[in-house]
Design an enzyme around this catalytic site. Sequence first.
Site, PDB file in Angstrom:
ATOM      1  N   VAL A   1       0.806  -1.215   0.000  1.00 19.85           N
ATOM      2  CA  VAL A   1       0.000   0.000   0.000  1.00 19.85           C
ATOM      3  C   VAL A   1       0.844   1.271   0.000  1.00 19.85           C
ATOM      4  O   VAL A   1       0.319   2.354  -0.296  1.00 19.85           O
ATOM      5  CB  VAL A   1      -0.983   0.032   1.190  1.00 19.85           C
ATOM      6  CG1 VAL A   1      -2.003  -1.095   1.077  1.00 19.85           C
ATOM      7  CG2 VAL A   1      -0.246  -0.027   2.518  1.00 19.85           C
TER       8      VAL A   1
ATOM      9  N   SER B   1      -5.373   4.007  16.400  1.00 14.16           N
ATOM     10  CA  SER B   1      -4.899   3.326  17.598  1.00 14.16           C
ATOM     11  C   SER B   1      -4.996   4.281  18.778  1.00 14.16           C
ATOM     12  O   SER B   1      -4.911   5.507  18.608  1.00 14.16           O
ATOM     13  CB  SER B   1      -3.445   2.877  17.429  1.00 14.16           C
ATOM     14  OG  SER B   1      -2.920   2.351  18.632  1.00 14.16           O
TER      15      SER B   1
ATOM     16  N   TYR C   1       5.489   4.640  15.296  1.00 11.72           N
ATOM     17  CA  TYR C   1       4.154   4.051  15.269  1.00 11.72           C
ATOM     18  C   TYR C   1       3.137   5.030  15.856  1.00 11.72           C
ATOM     19  O   TYR C   1       2.078   5.269  15.261  1.00 11.72           O
ATOM     20  CB  TYR C   1       4.143   2.747  16.055  1.00 11.72           C
ATOM     21  CG  TYR C   1       2.816   2.033  16.031  1.00 11.72           C
ATOM     22  CD1 TYR C   1       2.446   1.252  14.934  1.00 11.72           C
ATOM     23  CD2 TYR C   1       1.914   2.142  17.095  1.00 11.72           C
ATOM     24  CE1 TYR C   1       1.232   0.597  14.906  1.00 11.72           C
ATOM     25  CE2 TYR C   1       0.693   1.490  17.067  1.00 11.72           C
ATOM     26  CZ  TYR C   1       0.354   0.720  15.972  1.00 11.72           C
ATOM     27  OH  TYR C   1      -0.861   0.076  15.938  1.00 11.72           O
TER      28      TYR C   1
ATOM     29  N   LYS D   1      -0.050   6.835  13.663  1.00 13.57           N
ATOM     30  CA  LYS D   1      -1.465   6.704  13.992  1.00 13.57           C
ATOM     31  C   LYS D   1      -2.109   8.061  14.248  1.00 13.57           C
ATOM     32  O   LYS D   1      -3.294   8.260  13.953  1.00 13.57           O
ATOM     33  CB  LYS D   1      -1.641   5.775  15.185  1.00 13.57           C
ATOM     34  CG  LYS D   1      -1.290   4.318  14.875  1.00 13.57           C
ATOM     35  CD  LYS D   1      -2.103   3.779  13.697  1.00 13.57           C
ATOM     36  CE  LYS D   1      -1.824   2.328  13.425  1.00 13.57           C
ATOM     37  NZ  LYS D   1      -2.654   1.764  12.316  1.00 13.57           N
TER      38      LYS D   1
END
Length: 246
Positions: free
Chosen positions: A55, A127, A140, A144
């Site tokens: 993606v 998240s 990370y 998010k």
Amino acid sequence: MRLAGKRAFVTGGKQGIGRGIVEAFLAEGAAVTTCGRGPQPDDLPENAIWHTLDVSDPDAVAKIVWTIGGTDILVNNAGVQVEKTVVDSTDEDWNLVMGVNARGVFNCCRAFIPHMPSGSAIINIGSISGTVADPSMALYNASKAFVHGLTRSIAVDHGPDIRCNAICPGWIETGMLDAGFDLADDPARAKQDALARHAVRRFGKPADIAAMAVWLASDEAGFATGQLFTVDGGMTAASPLNPGLF
């Protein structure tokens, strides 16, 4: 059969949350296409269609849209995790995490939106880490937070034809959860402490997130858009005090 007659495209459907959503959508009557960076898994439900897709590659995403001809439901679930602080993160880590988690969501939304009919729904998997930072998860957490912001923008810019929401899972029983606990000096104790901080006294399962995804994809959620739905067993509702000690 709340999704009967609808087409759904779910990224990252090989395992974990993505697989749970694929199975739940199929059970609700949707025609489901899913994807991942590797070959088709042997245990993929036989009535789901698989495409190998990165993606983070905008050309590959555009080709998939042309191949399948659009969708009624888009679920951006594909995600990766690197357990490092900012100073320990490399350019390669940045390219991987931001490429999949942030640019991947952007790529899919940009490519699919012009080919989604009025009444369609986009569900981004954010998240709780996009709101409260998990330690040693700098990239990370940041990726998010990007997903959360993009979700609101899409809802505002493309409503009323398309609804766009994000699900913000807490700690779900996947490989990512185990990798996070492995960072602790005492993983077993860290896991016990984490369980005590959940009002429901358990970690989540992919099916818990899939149930929310089904509702958001269905006509029942027709007035829900631009929102971040936290599904974390009550963990972020609590104060920093460990309820297991009281």
